[in-house]
Write an enzyme that holds these catalytic residues in place. Structure first.
Site, short mmCIF file in Angstrom:
data_model
loop_
_atom_site.label_atom_id
_atom_site.label_comp_id
_atom_site.label_asym_id
_atom_site.label_seq_id
_atom_site.Cartn_x
_atom_site.Cartn_y
_atom_site.Cartn_z
N PRO A 2 0.83 -1.22 0.00
CA PRO A 2 0.00 0.00 0.00
C PRO A 2 0.86 1.26 0.00
O PRO A 2 1.82 1.35 0.74
CB PRO A 2 -0.78 -0.11 1.32
CG PRO A 2 -0.66 -1.53 1.74
CD PRO A 2 0.62 -2.04 1.18
N GLU A 3 0.53 2.19 -0.87
CA GLU A 3 1.22 3.48 -0.93
C GLU A 3 0.24 4.57 -0.50
O GLU A 3 -0.83 4.27 0.00
CB GLU A 3 1.76 3.70 -2.35
CG GLU A 3 2.72 2.58 -2.77
CD GLU A 3 3.28 2.75 -4.17
OE1 GLU A 3 3.38 3.88 -4.66
OE2 GLU A 3 3.64 1.72 -4.76
N LYS A 58 2.89 6.84 4.26
CA LYS A 58 2.23 5.54 4.40
C LYS A 58 1.89 5.22 5.86
O LYS A 58 1.51 4.09 6.17
CB LYS A 58 3.15 4.46 3.83
CG LYS A 58 3.57 4.69 2.37
CD LYS A 58 4.62 3.68 1.95
CE LYS A 58 5.33 4.15 0.69
NZ LYS A 58 6.48 3.29 0.37
N ARG A 263 14.76 -3.31 -7.07
CA ARG A 263 13.36 -3.15 -7.43
C ARG A 263 13.19 -3.32 -8.92
O ARG A 263 14.09 -3.04 -9.69
CB ARG A 263 12.86 -1.74 -7.09
CG ARG A 263 12.73 -1.47 -5.63
CD ARG A 263 12.46 0.01 -5.45
NE ARG A 263 12.44 0.38 -4.05
CZ ARG A 263 11.36 0.35 -3.29
NH1 ARG A 263 10.22 -0.04 -3.78
NH2 ARG A 263 11.42 0.74 -2.03
#
Ligand SMILES: [Zn+2]
Length: 275
Positions: A2-3, A58, A263
């Protein structure tokens, strides 16, 4: 993971269910549910009234009629759910009451990277949030200062916008989407960009996250859902993130995926050139 838009969606969903209610019980059900830095166990919350809900980046927290707050980070898969039917991954449980109405609030977390914590707050900010930069939606966010800070860094632009000490709330999804919209290659060196170009990336980040917020965040997997158990719908409109091999919606060239800084980055090799 979740961002900002997902956490903000959760906060908005929670707000109506918790503000003005008293916590009558709070129970930790998994050893990793409570942040090791928590200043107390959850049962201290018994009798506390929730005055407000807040978020930065966040992180989200409940303002209480106490000198401490209940803060939370959703990690990879954390969820707050009201009276859920499926309680297999409930890591902490809160019972809230207003008049005769009782609400069961569950903190679910399948992968257990999320946490809740009791924290002291200074100037309205919990300790865990003190080092986190304001996010792009906050009045305190000085975009000129953010641009200047990024411009000084000898790192890729993607690494810079993911740095929560520069600007908070942007994670891998919205970084890729913002850079696609701004037509900037993720590996472009931040200190070699023009300030106006950096500003454009930030403006695009705000635009992308605004659009995601309007539809309740991105459901990139089954683990992010809103407090009422519904999924967000932003995945329908992702242009780059997770779109490897798909045609770029702007030019038709296949979206590429590269790995750097541990990433995956998705970008259009035609629209987002390194030089
Ligand atoms: Zn393209």
């Amino acid at each position: 993971m979740p961002e900002l838009p997902e956490v903000e969606t959760v906060r908005r969903g929670l707000h109506a269910h918790v503000v003005g209610r008293k916590i009558v019980s709070a129970t930790q059900l998994h050893p990793r549910a409570l942040n090791p830095k928590s200043i107390d166990t959850l049962d201290i919350l018994s009798g506390a009234k929730v005055l407000d809900t807040k978020r930065r980046g966040k992180f989200l927290w409940f303002v209480l009629d106490r000198p401490y707050v209940l803060s939370a980070h959703l990690g990879m898969s954390g969820q707050f759910l009201i009276d859920p039917a499926d309680q297999r991954h409930t890591r902490a449980q809160f019972t809230l009451k207003k008049g005769l109405k009782t609400t069961a609030l569950h903190f679910n977390d399948q992968r257990t990277f999320g946490w809740v914590s009791i924290e002291e707050a200074t100037n309205g900010l919990p300790r865990s949030v003190q080092g986190i930069a304001p996010d792009i939606f906050e009045d305190e966010c000085d975009l000129d200062a953010v641009v200047a800070s990024i411009h000084k860094r000898n790192v890729s632009i993607k690494t810079a916008i993911l740095n929560q000490n520069i600007v908070s709330g942007i994670g891998n999804i919205y970084a890729d989407e913002s850079l696609w919209l701004a037509k900037v290659h993720p590996e472009f060196r931040a200190n070699e960009m023009k300030p106006a170009q950096i500003r454009r990336v930030l403006d695009c980040a705000k635009e992308v996250m605004c659009r995601a917020l309007e539809v309740g965040g991105t459901s990139f997997d089954e683990l992010y859902i809103k407090v009422n158990g519904e999924s967000g719908y932003f995945d329908i409109s992702l242009n780059a993130y997770g779109q490897e091999g798909e045609p770029c919606p702007r030019c038709g060239k296949q979206i590429s995926r590269i790995k750097f800084a541990n990433r995956s980055s998705h970008f259009c090799p035609k629209c987002q050139r390194l030089i």
